[in-house]
Motif scaffolding. Structure first.
Motif, PDB file in Angstrom:
ATOM      1  N   SER A  87      -6.178  15.892   2.622  1.00  0.00           N
ATOM      2  CA  SER A  87      -5.452  15.488   1.419  1.00  0.00           C
ATOM      3  C   SER A  87      -4.075  14.944   1.773  1.00  0.00           C
ATOM      4  O   SER A  87      -3.503  15.264   2.831  1.00  0.00           O
ATOM      5  N   GLN A 118      -3.970  14.429  -3.429  1.00  0.00           N
ATOM      6  CA  GLN A 118      -5.238  13.711  -3.557  1.00  0.00           C
ATOM      7  C   GLN A 118      -5.942  13.614  -2.205  1.00  0.00           C
ATOM      8  O   GLN A 118      -5.304  13.525  -1.161  1.00  0.00           O
ATOM      9  N   THR A 170     -10.964   9.796  -0.947  1.00  0.00           N
ATOM     10  CA  THR A 170     -11.096   9.271  -2.314  1.00  0.00           C
ATOM     11  C   THR A 170     -10.165   8.096  -2.533  1.00  0.00           C
ATOM     12  O   THR A 170     -10.549   7.069  -3.113  1.00  0.00           O
ATOM     13  N   MET A 171      -8.922   8.244  -2.079  1.00  0.00           N
ATOM     14  CA  MET A 171      -7.959   7.160  -2.243  1.00  0.00           C
ATOM     15  C   MET A 171      -8.376   5.942  -1.422  1.00  0.00           C
ATOM     16  O   MET A 171      -8.304   4.803  -1.902  1.00  0.00           O
ATOM     17  N   ARG A 172      -8.829   6.182  -0.203  1.00  0.00           N
ATOM     18  CA  ARG A 172      -9.204   5.075   0.683  1.00  0.00           C
ATOM     19  C   ARG A 172     -10.424   4.332   0.159  1.00  0.00           C
ATOM     20  O   ARG A 172     -10.491   3.103   0.221  1.00  0.00           O
ATOM     21  N   ALA A 207       0.618   6.771  -6.738  1.00  0.00           N
ATOM     22  CA  ALA A 207      -0.563   7.586  -7.035  1.00  0.00           C
ATOM     23  C   ALA A 207      -0.277   9.067  -6.843  1.00  0.00           C
ATOM     24  O   ALA A 207      -0.699   9.909  -7.652  1.00  0.00           O
ATOM     25  N   LEU A 208       0.474   9.431  -5.803  1.00  0.00           N
ATOM     26  CA  LEU A 208       0.766  10.837  -5.551  1.00  0.00           C
ATOM     27  C   LEU A 208       1.785  11.392  -6.536  1.00  0.00           C
ATOM     28  O   LEU A 208       1.807  12.606  -6.799  1.00  0.00           O
ATOM     29  N   ARG A 230       0.832  -1.205   0.000  1.00  0.00           N
ATOM     30  CA  ARG A 230       0.000   0.000   0.000  1.00  0.00           C
ATOM     31  C   ARG A 230       0.865   1.254   0.000  1.00  0.00           C
ATOM     32  O   ARG A 230       0.519   2.264  -0.616  1.00  0.00           O
ATOM     33  N   TRP A 276      -7.676  12.060   0.849  1.00  0.00           N
ATOM     34  CA  TRP A 276      -7.489  10.780   1.554  1.00  0.00           C
ATOM     35  C   TRP A 276      -8.723   9.890   1.404  1.00  0.00           C
ATOM     36  O   TRP A 276      -8.611   8.689   1.151  1.00  0.00           O
ATOM     37  N   ILE A 327       0.522   4.161  -2.772  1.00  0.00           N
ATOM     38  CA  ILE A 327       0.226   5.550  -2.409  1.00  0.00           C
ATOM     39  C   ILE A 327       1.257   6.487  -3.038  1.00  0.00           C
ATOM     40  O   ILE A 327       0.915   7.527  -3.623  1.00  0.00           O
TER      41      ILE A 327
END
Length: 300
Positions: free
Chosen positions: A288, A246, A250-252, A239-240, A232, A248, A236
């Motif tokens: 974020s 981004q 939305t990502m979760r 993705a960043l 993970r 948090w 992360i």
């Protein structure tokens, strides 16, 4: 035993509403085995049945449907502490919260023989040898002690002997074996006591084995979780790198529900390592996630 069977019992695809129905399952392992089978529709049907919602499944030949609000149904399951795990763990879909959990005890239940009621009879122990089966008998004192133990388990919710639901039957079989060694089918108190000692030793070994297996399982689970957190963390960072800042949530929400604990741990680890910054949404909650590209620990 399946979602299709449940809907059929509730008059699926019929205009006539079903009679109030109580589904009963005395072997929870059978139920959970069907629920966990690939493609099984039983679990979602049970979840929907609790709220009286529409239920529908499609099999090879037809689509079965029960209209919400047209039925009244409930589910009664019998289980032991050791077998209830699949109902209270695993997928977090609220299944365990849909049950009222009770112990099958009666604090006001009498203990011992009642008037007009003889001692609790042990199950018949039969040894088969050629064409001459041997049927073993037990003295009244032993049968009465079994009755008292049975009554106490119903009264207190626990077994007062060596601790298992099948212990009495096992002890009876071992005691019968001792009697057979004395060339008799009449079990005496010495046979029963010796069998109890062996059973107590067996239960100690069983407890040790269970503790060992649980420890190994906990260690393996921790190892899996640690590896999941590392995966993970990489995800992360990746993705960043593509889109910094981004949200948090939305990502979760894009992570499988079973992996969200690992996601949260990964976020905290990256923050503690100084690799990301967590912005607040103004209420003290996480907002974020920002990648700290100037940090020497930028690369994973």
């Amino acid at each position: 035993g399946s979602g299709e069977g449940l809907l059929t019992q509730l008059n699926a695809n019929k205009d006539e509403p079903p009679a109030p129905t109580l589904f009963v399952e005395n072997e929870v392992t059978k139920l959970t085995k069907v629920m966990n089978r690939d493609g099984s529709t039983l679990r979602p049907c049970v979840l929907s049945m609790f709220s009286g919602e529409d239920m529908g499944v499609t099999n090879k030949s037809e689509r079965l449907r029960v209209k919400g609000g047209s039925y009244s149904a409930s589910l009664l399951i019998s289980c032991q502490y050791d077998t209830a795990g699949p109902l209270v763990s695993g997928v977090d879909d609220g299944l365990s919260e849909r049950f009222l959990w009770v112990e099958t005890i009666d604090p006001f239940s009498p203990v011992g023989s009642r008037r007009g009621d003889g001692p609790h009879l042990l199950k018949t122990v039969t040894f088969t040898h050629s064409d001459c089966p041997l049927h073993f008998t037990f003295p009244d004192g032993i049968r009465e002690s079994v009755r008292r133990a049975h009554d106490m388990s119903r009264k207190m919710g626990r077994f007062t002997g060596t601790g298992g639901a099948h212990d009495t039957e096992i002890q009876a079989r071992v005691a019968s074996g001792f009697a057979a060694l004395r060339s008799t089918t009449c079990v005496d108190h010495d046979d029963w006591e010796r069998a109890g000692v062996i059973l107590a030793y067996s239960n100690r070994v069983k407890r040790f084995i269970r503790a060992h297996v649980e420890a190994m399982s906990d260690e393996a689970e921790q190892d899996r979780f640690t590896k999941q957190v590392e995966r993970r963390k990489k995800a992360i960072i990746t993705a960043l790198e593509k889109s910094n800042g981004q949200r948090w949530t939305t990502m979760r929400n894009g992570v499988n529900i079973r992996c969200r604990d690992a996601f949260d741990s990964a976020v905290e680890a990256l923050r503690d390592e100084g690799r990301i910054r967590i912005g607040s949404d103004g209420s003290g909650r996480w907002g974020s996630l920002w990648l700290l590209s100037g940090n020497s620990l930028y690369a994973v």
